[in-house]
Structures are given as C-alpha cells and as structure tokens.
Design a protein around this motif. Structure first.
Motif, PDB file in Angstrom:
ATOM      1  N   ALA A 129       0.820  -1.215   0.000  1.00  0.00           N
ATOM      2  CA  ALA A 129       0.000   0.000   0.000  1.00  0.00           C
ATOM      3  C   ALA A 129       0.856   1.269   0.000  1.00  0.00           C
ATOM      4  CB  ALA A 129      -0.926   0.002   1.213  1.00  0.00           C
ATOM      5  N   PHE A 312     -11.335   6.052  11.078  1.00  0.00           N
ATOM      6  CA  PHE A 312     -12.529   5.222  10.889  1.00  0.00           C
ATOM      7  C   PHE A 312     -12.868   4.511  12.194  1.00  0.00           C
ATOM      8  CE2 PHE A 312     -11.052   5.260   6.366  1.00  0.00           C
ATOM      9  CZ  PHE A 312     -12.161   5.894   5.845  1.00  0.00           C
ATOM     10  N   GLU A 347      -3.473  -6.018  10.780  1.00  0.00           N
ATOM     11  CA  GLU A 347      -4.001  -6.354   9.448  1.00  0.00           C
ATOM     12  C   GLU A 347      -4.484  -5.137   8.666  1.00  0.00           C
ATOM     13  OE1 GLU A 347      -5.281  -7.531  12.355  1.00  0.00           O
ATOM     14  OE2 GLU A 347      -7.409  -8.005  12.172  1.00  0.00           O
ATOM     15  N   PHE A 348      -4.733  -4.042   9.359  1.00  0.00           N
ATOM     16  CA  PHE A 348      -5.156  -2.841   8.648  1.00  0.00           C
ATOM     17  C   PHE A 348      -4.092  -1.745   8.664  1.00  0.00           C
ATOM     18  CE2 PHE A 348      -9.212  -4.792  10.117  1.00  0.00           C
ATOM     19  CZ  PHE A 348      -9.600  -5.254   8.867  1.00  0.00           C
ATOM     20  N   ARG A 350      -1.945  -1.300   6.579  1.00  0.00           N
ATOM     21  CA  ARG A 350      -1.832  -0.816   5.189  1.00  0.00           C
ATOM     22  C   ARG A 350      -2.835   0.287   4.868  1.00  0.00           C
ATOM     23  NH1 ARG A 350      -5.165  -5.830   2.432  1.00  0.00           N
ATOM     24  NH2 ARG A 350      -6.157  -6.346   4.378  1.00  0.00           N
ATOM     25  N   ASN A 351      -3.892   0.417   5.694  1.00  0.00           N
ATOM     26  CA  ASN A 351      -4.933   1.395   5.376  1.00  0.00           C
ATOM     27  C   ASN A 351      -4.687   2.770   5.961  1.00  0.00           C
ATOM     28  OD1 ASN A 351      -6.316  -0.410   3.815  1.00  0.00           O
ATOM     29  ND2 ASN A 351      -7.771  -1.001   5.411  1.00  0.00           N
ATOM     30  N   PHE A 354      -5.700   5.830   4.034  1.00  0.00           N
ATOM     31  CA  PHE A 354      -7.143   6.096   3.933  1.00  0.00           C
ATOM     32  C   PHE A 354      -7.668   6.749   5.215  1.00  0.00           C
ATOM     33  CE2 PHE A 354      -6.924   1.877   1.433  1.00  0.00           C
ATOM     34  CZ  PHE A 354      -6.326   2.515   0.352  1.00  0.00           C
ATOM     35  N   ALA A 357      -6.940  10.285   4.645  1.00  0.00           N
ATOM     36  CA  ALA A 357      -7.798  10.886   3.614  1.00  0.00           C
ATOM     37  C   ALA A 357      -9.183  11.195   4.165  1.00  0.00           C
ATOM     38  CB  ALA A 357      -7.905   9.947   2.415  1.00  0.00           C
ATOM     39  N   LEU A 406      -3.181   8.496  -1.269  1.00  0.00           N
ATOM     40  CA  LEU A 406      -4.216   8.460  -0.236  1.00  0.00           C
ATOM     41  C   LEU A 406      -5.557   7.971  -0.794  1.00  0.00           C
ATOM     42  CD1 LEU A 406      -1.992  10.191   1.071  1.00  0.00           C
ATOM     43  CD2 LEU A 406      -3.777  11.492   2.212  1.00  0.00           C
ATOM     44  N   GLU A 407      -5.593   7.722  -2.095  1.00  0.00           N
ATOM     45  CA  GLU A 407      -6.817   7.251  -2.746  1.00  0.00           C
ATOM     46  C   GLU A 407      -6.742   5.743  -2.976  1.00  0.00           C
ATOM     47  OE1 GLU A 407      -9.583   8.794  -3.568  1.00  0.00           O
ATOM     48  OE2 GLU A 407      -9.221  10.760  -4.508  1.00  0.00           O
ATOM     49  N   ALA A 408      -7.830   5.042  -2.620  1.00  0.00           N
ATOM     50  CA  ALA A 408      -7.849   3.578  -2.798  1.00  0.00           C
ATOM     51  C   ALA A 408      -7.733   3.189  -4.266  1.00  0.00           C
ATOM     52  CB  ALA A 408      -9.133   3.007  -2.207  1.00  0.00           C
TER      53      ALA A 408
END
Lengths: 439, 461
Positions: A129, A312, A347-348, A350-351, A354, A357, A406-408
C-alpha cells in the motif's frame, strides 16, 4: 513440529528483493512530491548508496546508475505508519502467533525489535500500500484478551522498522524509537455498574476508582524515582553497584532522550499525562487520543506531538456528532499541534493512508494529511533527518504511483527502500495470480 | 436517561424531515450504476419513486429543487451483512440450530448507529444473527427510516432470510478456549468440528422434510374430507420448510473453500438453494461452484488474518469472483464499516482492477440482486424507489463525503441540518449535565460524564 506448517506458509519477505546491478538509481521523467517543498513536474531523483543524492527538475545522468523511467507516474516519500503491531502478531485469534503485552507492569527493557518476525506476511501486505516504514509496538494498548498482564503500564520499546530486509537487524531504522506506555485511567464506576459489574465483578464507587487510580500514579512515580536513583548510583559507580537491566532501560526516558509513547484516549487522560510529563520532566508523545477537548493549547504550549489512531471509528459517546472521529485530526491541526497517523493494529496497517484521507474529507488540508504520513511522522519519531521527504541526504525510501497514494483507486507501482527496489508482491497477489488461472 | 432524551430530540429534528414531496435534484453527476453516468443530470422524485432522469427534466411548479451542481448522486448504499439496530445479543448461542428466533423481534429503532450509517449514504441493511450457531435464526431486510418504529423499518416486499454459519465460529462452542472460557468452565456444545456443523444442517433439513411431509399428509387428508389430528407445530422446523419451499433465503457465513463446497452439496442433496455466501473469504477458490449453484457472494473489502480461517483471504477476492461470473457485494458486518461502504467498494479498483461502475455495483445493485430487491432499489432507474445518496465528490474518492440521503423520496439525512442542530443539542446536553451534577454530585461526588463511553459491541465476523 506443531508450527512447522506455519513456517512453510511464511515465505521470506526479503525473497522479493530486486537488487540493482549498480547501487545507484536514477528515477527520471517523474512528478516528484518532496512533501517539504513544491511539486517538481517532470523531475528526477538520484539515489547513491541508499541515500538521496540529488533531486530536481534536471539531474545529470550518472554512469552505471540504473535508470527508471517514471513517465506518467508520481513519486512520493515512502509512507510511515507511526503505530502498529506489525511483525509481532500474525493471526489475531491465535495466541501462539502473538508476542504482545508481556507479563508485568513495568517492562521498559523489552525490545519489540528482536521479536519482529522478518517473515511475517503482514510486511509484504503492508508495503504493497506504499508504506515503507512502521513503528512496531510491544503492547496492544489494552485491546485485550491476548497477554498475561493484568494492567501493564510500560510494555517496552517500540522499534522503527523498514518493511524490507533479511533480518530484524537489517530492518531496524531506529531500534528504540519510543517507550510504549499505557496511561492509567479512572474506570467507569459510580454505582451504575460499569464493565466490571457487567462481567459479574465487584462494583466500585467513583471515589474508590479514583483512589485506585491515584495509587497507580504513585506506583508509576515511584518507578521513575527508582530509575533516577539507579542512574545516580550508576554514575557514582560505588562499591556494590549492580547492573539492573530494567532500570537501565529507563535512563534514556528520564534523560528526555527517548519519548514515552503515552496512550491516552480521553481528554482527562491527556491532561493527566501532560501533568505527569511535566512533573517527571520526560518527553512524551500522546498516542491514540479519541478526543481533544481543551487539551489543544496545552499540547501546543508543551510542544507535545500526537500519534493519531484510526479515523474510521465510531464516536465515543452516543450523543457525539456522527463525524467526531473524522474531524478529530483537523481539531489537532487547527490547534497547532504536531501530529501523524497510525493504526495501532496489524491487518489494517496498510490502510493508514485512507485514515488520513477521511480526515481530509472532513476539513483537514490535504498537505497536512500527507505530512502526517511522511515528514511529521519522521520528525515525531526522531528521524526527521533520515526519512519522510524527498531531500538530499535522506534515505532513498520512495514510491512510484499512478495517482494520489491516499486514494484507494490509486495503484502503487514501484517501491524503493534504501535505494533498492522492493517487490510489491504479497500473499494476496500470489493467491490472485494462482486462482485466476483455475479453469 | 439523558441519552434517551437527546436521541428523542434528534429523532424529532432529523427523522422524517419532509413528506413524500416532489423533488428535483438538479445538475448532478448521476451515477445510475446500471445505465451509465449522466453528467449535469437531473433526477425527479415523485410519490417516493424515481419519476425521471436526464439532462433536461422539467418539474412541476411546487417541486422542491435541490441544486446539486458539482455533486454526485448515487443509489442508496445497500449492506448485505449487518448486525446494526439489534437490541441485545446477536447470537442465541445455546442451540446449534436456533432457527426459531427472529431478528424482526429485536430491531431497535433508536440505535444511533442507524443515523450514523445514514450519514454515510447507507439506506438498506440485511440484518442477521451472529455466527455462533450452524443455523442462527431468521433475518430481515430493513430500510434505515430513522425516526420510524421498528415495524416501519422493515422493508416491504423483501424476502426474509435465515442465517447459517460454518467453520470456526459455530464449532467454537464445541471446543471452548481462550476468551470464551474465562470465568466459569464452559460446557462443550455439539458441534466441535466442521463435520459436526455439516451434520447439524443435514439433520435439521432431514427433520424439516419429514415435518413438511407430515403436514402435506395432513392437508391431503383434510382435502379428502377426513378429520385427522394435525401435526404438532414446530417453530424451529417451519422456517426450514420455508427454505425448502423457496420462501426464505439462506445467507451462509463461511470462510474456507471446503466448507463452501460442503454446503453447496448439502443444499443440492436436500433440494434448496443458498442465496448468498457471506464473508466467503476463500470464495475465490470455488467461484465456479458458487456460480453453478447460482449463489451470490458477499465479502469484505480487505479483512484478513484475524483468525486462521481468514489467513488465506485476499482483497482480490471480490475481483476474482466477479471475473468468474459470481454476483459479488462488499458488506460491512460492522457498525463502523457500514458508515463508508463506498470507500470499501473503491478498494476493489486497486485490488483486481474493477471499473468504477463495477466497484459501485458491489454496494448497490449487486447486494440488491442478492437480496432479491433489485426490481425496487439498487440503481437510479425510473420506477425504482427514490433511495438516493448525494456526495460532494465522486463517492469512490477517499476525499468524498455524503451530504444528503433520501429513502422512498423522504429526506433522512442532511449534513447542513445536522451541523445546524449541533449547538442546540450541545446546549441541551449541558443543561441536563448541569442538572444531574446538581442532583447526583451532592450524593456521590462523581463528576458528570464519567460513564458515557460507548460499550464495544461484539461483531459477527
């Protein structure tokens, strides 16, 4: 024997290394986003011996350098996730695969670095990512259910790790980057039950909870005093002085060299942590706050940075605004507090781009979000001269993308760590390649 | 108490903001999902339905005009796997087959997560039991009509379902370990293996078929003019008979390819269909069999590694299954994740190269197909319910946010109105806290707000 199948599954992360013939690389025809300066359209970056040697609109070719054509691509610094348990946890529900939350209340001598599994599948998955570096923390921050410690306070030293290398020694950028600390808090009590009562435990009044909290604070102060006394005794080197590795590990903390990474969710905890840092004269980073409340000016005045947790999240209280977690990063930004982003998980991890963002969608300026994944992270973690931007003298950690990282929808096309290209394959891409072929 | 008061005020202010009026949403980028994108398009809502779509749509004089210049209109988001708005636990974790219990009975219309989800563009949720039991209970589809009663939230014309669960979760009670045994020693409950899970389902359907035959025999005899004693009514077997008769959908929680294939074969043997495989993290390994069975697959965008049966997960799952011809949706299984399913869908563009329309379909028309409601919702088409979400930019961008949501042409969320009402709520909260402080402070010395943390909720994953 029991775990041999797992070892087979864990293909070495380092096996995907692509080493250039020469140890210099020139990336040209690429839009460079240095983060610390304006975008360079159609620019170039030259890396020699793992360090950025030149950045600019025109960079002279160098004999023997591998040339990478970045036509149509964007070049960003490799992103940093400033709070993870990557390398120390493989599978959340299987205790045998987890090395977090050692038994004991004060464990400053524990080093996450040495338990960082260089073959963890999470390494490749996370870097796919666009993340080149993570903080690996020795504590879960009380996510619970995994460790033996009833109420740990200091869980050990968090390490700043490159997501590439054959061994943990290769991968460590800064072996002891932060001292992971879970700040005590007054538990919900006061006659309405609280969580303990729900589990059938004893119900304590608020006064009782407050008393327990103060006892805990005293216990912490006492431990810091012991460390100071130990330091003095060590300096005096008198007869009978005996080395104590636990207290010795606290010396960089009480000297203000190694920041305490203080997990403090609530306004009150943040205030207490600031007060504590003042009293003990130690350097702190506030980690994983869920609200800012009135602490903004205090944090700014004390020059205390913040590592934000997930954007999130659900709001803490039923009557909080629905977007409270989304607007929190911008609150710190507006208060002038220096911050960066982490995920406090595996596990997240990598996010994390986001998470940043989402804060932009709710008011945070875009460049502040990017800084919170790059230069601010590096500065907060004490490696501002080595990582976090595309500048001469820094490590050659960068990514080539077809858009905003920053965009999926953006694809991370290539990654370099320390000037060497790193494979972006992972367990996930390998499954994809394999099973697309099933007739 | 103050929480309830606040929520009531919120309900009054934000629920049912307007009647089923005629609305013209003008000058938006209309992402129909099924019929392409209309730039600078308008959508006319009449009587709760989409009445017209196009570049030049004329509206009656009394229509409310929504200027959506520069904004993006998409179908209301649909979540094929939710545990939101459930009062109490999601698992009737006592029997291996608890098909007699019904989610319909425990819908909590005051769950603040309904409103929070609306604020992310969500309009429909498939509300399921947890995964503790091989057969977990009866499920329903709700529309997030915040401010309405529980019965009013249940979606008309949506076929009810039943939750199945395979793998680690249903067998966990048969081999208690870890967190689940803390405190009192847990008693083992059958099944404790995947073999046992299969047997529970096969046994239950064998019983259901016998039960079905008993009733058929009884009814036949009544028709013949006899006066037989009716069979004893069995609330556990009745929903399974409905499954056999195609009146109830099966939504099956699963992870590994072997158990997915197992359930397909059991269903084949017993003569029923699996409507959706849920989570289905290894669906990419048996996409062919899923497609041949005619089932849909409802998966996570990128969850993995939280347990061993999730270790072979790949975020490319949705893309692989789509390419192999399966109807795929991306679901939430979480009160948090249901707030941004558009962003979860966007991940399928990175992981497997889905087109923007394919990505959006994962949270709109595809879950609608899986729930059998694609004739009513899931895309912006004339005649469908006016379930719509307006975003400030492309909803597949991580920088986007939801501004307005309509369900059946009623406005249920408006960000501007939400922002406007905040000072009023804050003031109300302060007044209540002051009052409580004045009363309770004297009694216990406990400061207000010391016990307001949201309690973590067990998710079904």
């Amino acid at each position: 024997m029991r775990t041999s199948w797992l070892a087979l599954l864990l293909a070495p992360a380092a096996a995907g290394l692509l080493i250039a013939a020469d140890n210099s690389v020139l990336v040209r025809n690429v839009d460079v986003h240095p983060v610390t300066g304006p975008e360079i359209h159609n620019g170039a970056v030259l890396v020699i011996d793992g360090k950025i040697a030149e950045v600019g609109a025109r960079v002279a070719p160098r004999a023997g350098a591998r040339v990478v054509d970045g036509h149509g691509l964007q070049l960003y610094p490799g992103m940093i996730n400033a709070a993870t348990n990557v390398g120390l946890e493989e599978i959340e529900s299987i205790r045998d695969t987890i090395d977090l939350d050692e038994i004991g209340t004060f464990n400053p001598e524990l080093r996450a670095e040495i338990a960082f599994n260089p073959s963890s599948e999470h390494i490749e998955v996370t870097r796919a990512a666009g993340i080149t570096t993570v903080i690996a923390l020795p504590g879960s921050g009380g996510r619970g259910g995994r460790g033996g410690a009833a109420s740990p306070v200091i869980t050990g030293q968090g390490a700043l790790m490159h997501l590439e290398g054959w061994t943990w020694e290769d991968m460590a950028v800064k072996p002891s980057a932060v001292m992971d600390m879970l700040f005590p808090e007054i538990q919900g009590g006061g006659g309405r039950g609280g969580f303990a009562a729900l589990l059938g435990g004893p119900t304590r009044t608020y006064a009782e909870e407050e008393k327990l909290y103060k006892q805990k604070l005293d216990q912490i102060s006492q431990f810091f005093n012991e460390a100071r006394e130990y330091k003095a005794a060590k300096a005096a080197a008198g007869p009978g002085f005996k080395r104590d590795i636990r207290l010795e590990a606290m010396i960089p903390v009480i000297d203000g060299q190694l920041p305490l990474f203080v997990r403090a969710e609530r306004e009150r905890m943040i205030k207490d942590a600031i007060e504590f840092a003042d009293k003990e004269k130690v350097k702190i980073i506030i980690a994983d706050p869920r609200e800012m409340g009135s602490t903004g000016p205090m944090l700014k005045a004390h020059n205390i940075p913040v590592v934000l947790g997930k954007t999130f999240q659900l709001p803490m209280r039923d009557d909080d605004p629905y977007d409270a977690p989304y607007t929190l990063p911008n609150e710190f930004y507006k208060a002038g507090v220096k911050f960066c982003f982490g995920t406090f998980d595996v596990e997240f991890a990598r996010n994390v781009p986001f998470e940043a963002a989402q804060a932009v969608a709710f008011g945070l300026p875009k460049d502040a979000a990017l800084k919170g994944l790059t230069i601010n992270s590096a500065e907060i973690l004490g490696v501002g001269n080595e990582l976090g931007s595309i500048e001469k003298g820094k490590m050659g950690d960068f990514i080539l993308t077809d858009g905003d990282p920053l965009e999926a929808k953006t694809n991370i096309k290539q990654m370099f760590i320390g000037g060497r290209e790193v494979s972006l394959e992972s367990r996930h891409t390998r499954e994809y390649e394999k099973w697309m072929k099933r007739p | 108490m103050r929480r309830i008061l606040s929520i009531c005020t919120l309900l009054a202010a934000l629920g049912g903001l307007s009647g089923a009026e005629t609305i013209l949403i003008r000058n938006a980028t209309v992402l129909t999902v099924t019929k392409g994108t209309v730039e600078n398009g308008s959508v006319l809502i009449e009587n709760g339905k989409i009445a017209a779509i196009g570049k030049n749509v004329s509206a009656p004089a009394d229509a409310t005009i929504v200027d959506a210049t520069g904004k993006y209109l998409m179908p209301g988001i649909i979540d094929c796997h939710s545990h939101t708005a459930i009062e109490g636990g999601v698992n009737e974790g006592t029997l291996s087959d608890s098909s007699m219990v019904n989610i319909k009975d425990v819908i909590n219309p005051y769950d603040i997560n309904i409103y929070r989800a609306l604020a992310g563009g969500l309009t429909i949720s498939n509300v399921l039991h947890g995964s503790a039991n091989a057969i977990g209970g009866q499920t329903i589809v709700i529309k997030l009509r915040w401010g309405k009663t529980a019965p009013e939230m249940i979606m008309e014309g949506a076929k009810p379902g039943i939750k199945f669960a395979l793998g680690e979760n249903p067998k966990r009670a048969g081999e208690p370990q870890g967190f689940f045994t803390q405190g009192a020693a847990a008693e083992r409950r059958y099944p404790g293996t995947r073999m046992g899970v299969e047997e529970v389902i096969r046994e239950s359907f064998t019983e259901a078929k016998n039960y079905q035959a008993e009733w058929k025999d009884y009814n036949d005899r009544v028709v013949r003019g006899e006066h037989p004693i009716p069979p004893r009514k069995d609330l556990r077997l009745e929903p399974l008979v409905e499954v056999l008769e195609g009146k109830r959908y099966v939504h099956a929680h699963c992870y590994r390819s072997d158990e997915i294939l197992m359930l397909i074969r059991v269903a084949d043997e017993m003569g029923f269909k699996i409507r959706t495989f849920q989570h289905v993290l290894e669906g990419y390994k048996v996409a062919r069999e899923i497609k041949e069975h005619g089932a849909g697959a409802s998966t996570f965008s990128d969850w993995w590694a939280y347990k061993i049966e999730a270790y072979d997960a790949t975020p490319y799952n949705a893309a692989i299954m789509t390419r192999k011809g399966v109807v795929v949706s991306v679901n939430s299984d979480s009160d948090e994740l249901q707030r941004h399913l558009n962003l979860e869908a966007a991940k399928t563009m990175r992981y497997g190269g889905m087109t923007p329309t394919e990505a959006l379909a994962m949270v709109t028309i595809n879950p609608a197909k899986q729930l059998g409601i694609d004739d009513k919702v899931g895309s912006i088409e004339v005649g469908k319910s006016a379930d719509l979400a307006l975003f400030d930019q492309d909803p597949l961008s991580n920088y986007s946010k939801c501004l307005k949501v309509w369900i059946d042409g009623h406005e249920y969320f408006d960000r501007d109105k939400d922002l406007e009402t905040r000072p009023k709520f804050q003031q109300e909260k302060k007044q209540l806290l002051d009052k409580e402080n004045a009363q309770q402070g004297q009694r216990t010395g406990r400061p207000a707000g010391a016990n307001t943390a949201a309690t973590p909720k067990e998710e079904g994953r």
